[in-house]
Each structure stands twice: as C-alpha cells, then as structure tokens.
Scaffold this motif. Sequence first.
Motif, mmCIF file in Angstrom:
data_model
loop_
_atom_site.group_PDB
_atom_site.id
_atom_site.type_symbol
_atom_site.label_atom_id
_atom_site.label_comp_id
_atom_site.label_asym_id
_atom_site.label_seq_id
_atom_site.Cartn_x
_atom_site.Cartn_y
_atom_site.Cartn_z
ATOM 1 N N UNK A 1 0.975 -1.344 0.195
ATOM 2 C CA UNK A 1 -0.151 0.138 0.074
ATOM 3 C C UNK A 1 0.821 0.962 0.110
ATOM 4 N N UNK A 2 0.312 2.334 -0.451
ATOM 5 C CA UNK A 2 1.265 3.470 -0.534
ATOM 6 C C UNK A 2 0.131 4.647 -0.253
ATOM 7 N N UNK A 3 0.819 5.489 0.239
ATOM 8 C CA UNK A 3 -0.203 7.016 0.603
ATOM 9 C C UNK A 3 0.410 8.196 -0.504
ATOM 10 N N UNK A 4 -0.555 8.635 -1.234
ATOM 11 C CA UNK A 4 0.180 9.566 -2.265
ATOM 12 C C UNK A 4 -0.690 11.019 -2.166
ATOM 13 N N UNK A 5 -0.226 11.893 -2.961
ATOM 14 C CA UNK A 5 -1.077 13.018 -3.043
ATOM 15 C C UNK A 5 -1.971 12.993 -4.249
ATOM 16 N N UNK A 6 -3.369 13.014 -4.073
ATOM 17 C CA UNK A 6 -4.156 12.735 -5.020
ATOM 18 C C UNK A 6 -4.281 14.317 -6.132
ATOM 19 N N UNK A 7 -4.244 13.852 -7.210
ATOM 20 C CA UNK A 7 -4.333 14.655 -8.399
ATOM 21 C C UNK A 7 -5.071 14.266 -9.555
ATOM 22 N N UNK A 8 -5.142 15.129 -10.544
ATOM 23 C CA UNK A 8 -6.527 14.707 -11.560
ATOM 24 C C UNK A 8 -6.326 13.417 -12.395
ATOM 25 N N UNK A 9 -4.949 13.126 -12.446
ATOM 26 C CA UNK A 9 -4.808 11.689 -13.173
ATOM 27 C C UNK A 9 -5.177 10.410 -12.401
ATOM 28 N N UNK A 10 -5.368 9.262 -12.973
ATOM 29 C CA UNK A 10 -5.679 8.188 -12.216
ATOM 30 C C UNK A 10 -4.489 7.714 -11.389
ATOM 31 N N UNK A 11 -4.493 7.925 -10.268
ATOM 32 C CA UNK A 11 -3.568 7.567 -9.177
ATOM 33 C C UNK A 11 -2.116 7.973 -9.555
ATOM 34 N N UNK A 12 -2.025 8.751 -10.062
ATOM 35 C CA UNK A 12 -0.501 9.194 -10.491
ATOM 36 C C UNK A 12 0.243 9.960 -9.656
#
Length: 306
Positions: free
Chosen positions: A132-143
Amino acid sequence: MRVLFAGTPAVAVPSLDALVEAGFDVVAVLTRPDAPLGRKRVLTPSPVAARAVELGIDVIRAARVDAETTAKISAVRPDVAAIVAYGGLVPPAALAIPRHGWVNLHFSLLPAWRGAAPVQRSVMAGDDVTGAVTFRLEEGLDTGPVYGILTEAVGPYDTAGELLERLSRSGSVLLAQTLSAIAAGKAAPVPQAGEVSLAPKLTLDDGKITWGHPALAIGRQARGVTPEPGAWTVLDGQRVKLEPVRLRPDVEGLEPGALSVQGKSVLVGTGSHAVELTRVQPAGKKMMPAADWARGLASPESVVFE
C-alpha cells in the motif's frame, strides 16, 4: 489539523479509526449514499457512514463530488483530506480546497495496479508481493507523488478479500503516519517510478472460469475474485458459484471442465493438471462442501462444466 475523511467500504473503516485514535480532528466524513442491501433491498448506510455516526462525526453522503458536495466540503474547512476507497472522482475544484491537498491510501505498490481493483488484479496476476502507498491525489488516475509505502507478501492461498483485510489495517497506520508527517512539515512526496499497470473494476465476467486455462491461472483467478464478484462456472445452462480451488498437480489426464470424484475429492480437469473444488453453490441453493454437492449428482463422472 482539520481532516475530511472520504471512504465508503469496510476496508476504509480502520483508516477512519486510526485517524481518530491518533488525535486528528476529523471534521466530517464523505461517503457514498445509503444503498439497498439484501433480498428486501433495505437502504443501508455504508460501513464508513455507520462508523462515523458511532464516532459522532458529521456525514456528507454523495454519489459524486459535484458543485453541491464541493460546497459542503469547503464549509467544513479541512486542512487536509484523507481518502480511502471512496468510490468516485474528486474534481479540481474540490482538490484545491484543503491547503495540504488530498492524501490517498491505495492498496498497491504504485505505479503498479492503478485503478479500482488493485488487490484483486495483483492476486490474479500472480504477484508475490504487493502493498500500500499514500500519495497526493491529483487529476490523473492514481498518478500523484508518493508519501509512504509498505509491502505485504501474497501467500499461495490468499484470497483478495483476506489480503485486502490485512492491508486495510497496516495501511491505516501508514495513513496516520503520513498525516502526522504533513502536520509536522516533514512530508516529502516523491514522483512515482516504475512500470505502470492498470486495475479496472471487476465485473461478473472476471469470475467466469475457462477450464482450458492452466490450473495455476485458474487458481489465481478464483482467489482474486473472492469474495466479490466470485468465481463461477456453468452446468446445464445454470451458473454454479465456486470458492477458491486447490491445485492438484498429482492428477492429470482429465479433459478441461470434466468432473471426477476420487474419494472425498471432487476434481476438475484444466488445460494442465486438475484442480480440486472446495465449496460449491448451485443455482438457487446455499454454498456447500464440494463432496456434498457431488453426492447429489445423478452421474458425477458425466458432468462437464461449460
């Protein structure tokens, strides 16, 4: 920090609990609307909504983040939004509301398995390790860039449901740690690197067993679609549900789809060696041990799954 939590299914509940236990001020929960469940189609709150009510947290129910929902999010003034399997896209207007953005807990090792069914697709593909990862959400699909990561071994008999349950708990710790780092000004997300693969949402057809495929692939498929949408095959024009099968490399020579009862073992031929059925649910009946089901057949050895 003031936190908006967005999530819907049961696997998101540990993350909500972890943030509350870590002392974050969870000002509201965003979740999908109540949905009809069971034979009587009773409107039922999502697991996250039910837990939020227990915790005394305000709930925003929305099928999608439209202008009205965006206004509700803005009204609670979140510093950051944490999202775990909400089930809908977040448009730019909503992404821009929290000053620390949206932090997504995703159950894969991004950029592998971007999409709605990362754990299921990982099991079906035969991955030995996921995470699992935590990432900063942006407009792209899980990018978006990644804050934190954890890994989890995929056991030879793990179903997607079992693996997701473990990841939901270890991932909840990772999410709380990530938000703590953001609050302390110590978070430094890094761009994703590696081979991209996609994990589209599963459909009923993803559970249809093709008996001409190798046994190993069938075993992975059945584990990957358990518990939902479930593995299934066809007998006499009716759908028969199957729980994950066991590999039987010691049994060869059965034609793909052909049934053979050997003692207490109910075997089916594949494109390689046989597999052993564990539990079977015929149309209109409850799930039962495969041996019990086979005893009810008039002529088991003449059965061939479509």
